[in-house]
Write a protein that holds these residues in place. Sequence first.
Motif, PDB file in Angstrom:
ATOM      1  N   LEU A 176       0.884  -1.215  -0.062  1.00 38.86           N
ATOM      2  CA  LEU A 176       0.022   0.080   0.058  1.00 38.86           C
ATOM      3  C   LEU A 176       0.827   1.251   0.108  1.00 38.86           C
ATOM      4  CD1 LEU A 176      -2.746   1.277   0.230  1.00 38.86           C
ATOM      5  CD2 LEU A 176      -2.506   0.965   2.743  1.00 38.86           C
ATOM      6  N   VAL A 177       1.802   1.281   0.926  1.00 41.34           N
ATOM      7  CA  VAL A 177       2.880   2.311   0.936  1.00 41.34           C
ATOM      8  C   VAL A 177       3.480   2.681  -0.420  1.00 41.34           C
ATOM      9  CG1 VAL A 177       4.961   3.109   1.913  1.00 41.34           C
ATOM     10  CG2 VAL A 177       3.035   2.318   3.338  1.00 41.34           C
ATOM     11  N   ASP A 178       4.192   1.595  -1.173  1.00 43.96           N
ATOM     12  CA  ASP A 178       4.669   1.618  -2.329  1.00 43.96           C
ATOM     13  C   ASP A 178       3.710   2.298  -3.392  1.00 43.96           C
ATOM     14  OD1 ASP A 178       7.009   0.783  -1.084  1.00 43.96           O
ATOM     15  OD2 ASP A 178       6.676  -1.361  -1.738  1.00 43.96           O
ATOM     16  N   TYR A 179       2.442   1.618  -3.358  1.00 41.12           N
ATOM     17  CA  TYR A 179       1.609   2.269  -4.471  1.00 41.12           C
ATOM     18  C   TYR A 179       1.019   3.733  -4.047  1.00 41.12           C
ATOM     19  CZ  TYR A 179      -2.792   2.437  -6.947  1.00 41.12           C
ATOM     20  OH  TYR A 179      -3.752   2.592  -7.976  1.00 41.12           O
ATOM     21  N   VAL A 180       0.876   4.003  -2.899  1.00 37.37           N
ATOM     22  CA  VAL A 180       0.478   5.319  -2.820  1.00 37.37           C
ATOM     23  C   VAL A 180       1.748   6.459  -3.071  1.00 37.37           C
ATOM     24  CG1 VAL A 180      -0.332   7.003  -0.818  1.00 37.37           C
ATOM     25  CG2 VAL A 180      -1.489   4.631  -1.152  1.00 37.37           C
ATOM     26  N   HIS A 181       2.741   5.981  -2.756  1.00 38.66           N
ATOM     27  CA  HIS A 181       4.042   6.677  -2.999  1.00 38.66           C
ATOM     28  C   HIS A 181       4.091   6.738  -4.582  1.00 38.66           C
ATOM     29  CE1 HIS A 181       6.262   6.137   1.130  1.00 38.66           C
ATOM     30  NE2 HIS A 181       5.125   7.022   1.009  1.00 38.66           N
ATOM     31  N   ALA A 182       3.924   5.831  -5.394  1.00 43.98           N
ATOM     32  CA  ALA A 182       4.049   5.924  -6.804  1.00 43.98           C
ATOM     33  C   ALA A 182       2.912   6.753  -7.273  1.00 43.98           C
ATOM     34  CB  ALA A 182       3.895   4.493  -7.374  1.00 43.98           C
ATOM     35  N   CYS A 183       1.912   6.922  -6.706  1.00 44.60           N
ATOM     36  CA  CYS A 183       0.735   7.826  -7.136  1.00 44.60           C
ATOM     37  C   CYS A 183       0.748   9.218  -6.699  1.00 44.60           C
ATOM     38  CB  CYS A 183      -0.557   7.220  -6.788  1.00 44.60           C
ATOM     39  SG  CYS A 183      -0.989   5.768  -7.465  1.00 44.60           S
ATOM     40  N   GLY A 184       1.996   9.409  -5.851  1.00 41.72           N
ATOM     41  CA  GLY A 184       2.483  11.001  -5.753  1.00 41.72           C
ATOM     42  C   GLY A 184       1.643  11.115  -4.376  1.00 41.72           C
ATOM     43  N   PHE A 185       1.421  10.318  -3.453  1.00 44.00           N
ATOM     44  CA  PHE A 185       0.756  10.702  -2.184  1.00 44.00           C
ATOM     45  C   PHE A 185       1.836  10.128  -1.119  1.00 44.00           C
ATOM     46  CE2 PHE A 185      -2.745  11.001  -5.053  1.00 44.00           C
ATOM     47  CZ  PHE A 185      -3.457  12.061  -4.332  1.00 44.00           C
ATOM     48  N   ASP A 186       1.410  10.535   0.286  1.00 42.61           N
ATOM     49  CA  ASP A 186       2.107   9.999   1.406  1.00 42.61           C
ATOM     50  C   ASP A 186       1.045   9.287   2.122  1.00 42.61           C
ATOM     51  OD1 ASP A 186       4.797  10.687   1.081  1.00 42.61           O
ATOM     52  OD2 ASP A 186       4.211  12.864   1.975  1.00 42.61           O
ATOM     53  N   VAL A 187       1.363   8.520   3.242  1.00 38.46           N
ATOM     54  CA  VAL A 187       0.353   7.533   3.963  1.00 38.46           C
ATOM     55  C   VAL A 187       0.606   7.799   5.349  1.00 38.46           C
ATOM     56  CG1 VAL A 187      -0.278   5.218   4.434  1.00 38.46           C
ATOM     57  CG2 VAL A 187       0.679   5.677   2.138  1.00 38.46           C
ATOM     58  N   GLU A 188      -0.616   7.794   6.047  1.00 35.19           N
ATOM     59  CA  GLU A 188      -0.707   8.166   7.359  1.00 35.19           C
ATOM     60  C   GLU A 188      -1.743   6.992   8.053  1.00 35.19           C
ATOM     61  OE1 GLU A 188      -0.125  12.018   9.648  1.00 35.19           O
ATOM     62  OE2 GLU A 188      -2.354  11.556   9.933  1.00 35.19           O
ATOM     63  N   ILE A 189      -1.406   6.440   8.735  1.00 39.70           N
ATOM     64  CA  ILE A 189      -2.251   5.311   9.345  1.00 39.70           C
ATOM     65  C   ILE A 189      -2.429   5.688  10.730  1.00 39.70           C
ATOM     66  CG2 ILE A 189      -2.737   2.894   9.990  1.00 39.70           C
ATOM     67  CD1 ILE A 189      -1.084   2.052   7.484  1.00 39.70           C
ATOM     68  N   LYS A 190      -3.711   5.957  11.231  1.00 36.92           N
ATOM     69  CA  LYS A 190      -4.220   6.388  12.815  1.00 36.92           C
ATOM     70  C   LYS A 190      -4.965   5.138  13.485  1.00 36.92           C
ATOM     71  CE  LYS A 190      -4.346  11.085  11.386  1.00 36.92           C
ATOM     72  NZ  LYS A 190      -5.258  12.286  11.465  1.00 36.92           N
ATOM     73  N   ALA A 191      -4.689   4.931  14.723  1.00 32.71           N
ATOM     74  CA  ALA A 191      -5.334   4.341  15.527  1.00 32.71           C
ATOM     75  C   ALA A 191      -6.513   5.459  16.133  1.00 32.71           C
ATOM     76  CB  ALA A 191      -4.758   3.731  16.631  1.00 32.71           C
ATOM     77  N   VAL A 192      -7.913   5.184  15.966  1.00 32.25           N
ATOM     78  CA  VAL A 192      -8.813   6.015  16.551  1.00 32.25           C
ATOM     79  C   VAL A 192      -9.753   5.381  17.447  1.00 32.25           C
ATOM     80  CG1 VAL A 192     -10.779   7.587  15.725  1.00 32.25           C
ATOM     81  CG2 VAL A 192      -8.681   7.168  14.270  1.00 32.25           C
TER      82      VAL A 192
END
Length: 107
Positions: free
Chosen positions: A76-92
Amino acid sequence: MIKKRKELKSFDTDLNKFVSQDIIDQAKADAQKQIFKLKLAELRQKQGIKQTDVDGFSQVSVSRIESRSDIKISTLVDYVHACGFDVEIKAVPKKKKNNEEFVLLRA
C-alpha cells in the motif's frame, strides 16, 4: 378501508428488527472493503495516472492491487507513493469519549 402504513423511524433501527447484528456487521465490513478498492483507483485517477504508468508496478499489478480487499501495508505504501501521495495510518478510539488519535505510520 385503507390500511395505514407504519412510519419508519430510522434505517438502522428498523433494519435491526429484521436482520441479525452479525449480518449487518458483515455487510458493513464488505462495504468498507469495496470502498477501499474504489479509493485506490480514485487516488491514481485524480493524479491523471493510467494503470500502465504507475512507477514500479506493471498494469497487471495495479489492477490486482485495486481489486483486492486487503493488501500488505508495505505494498500500500509503495503504491500510494507511486501515485504521488504519502500514507498516514491512525488508531482512532471506537468510543467517542476520547478523541485522541495515535499515528501508527507516517510514510
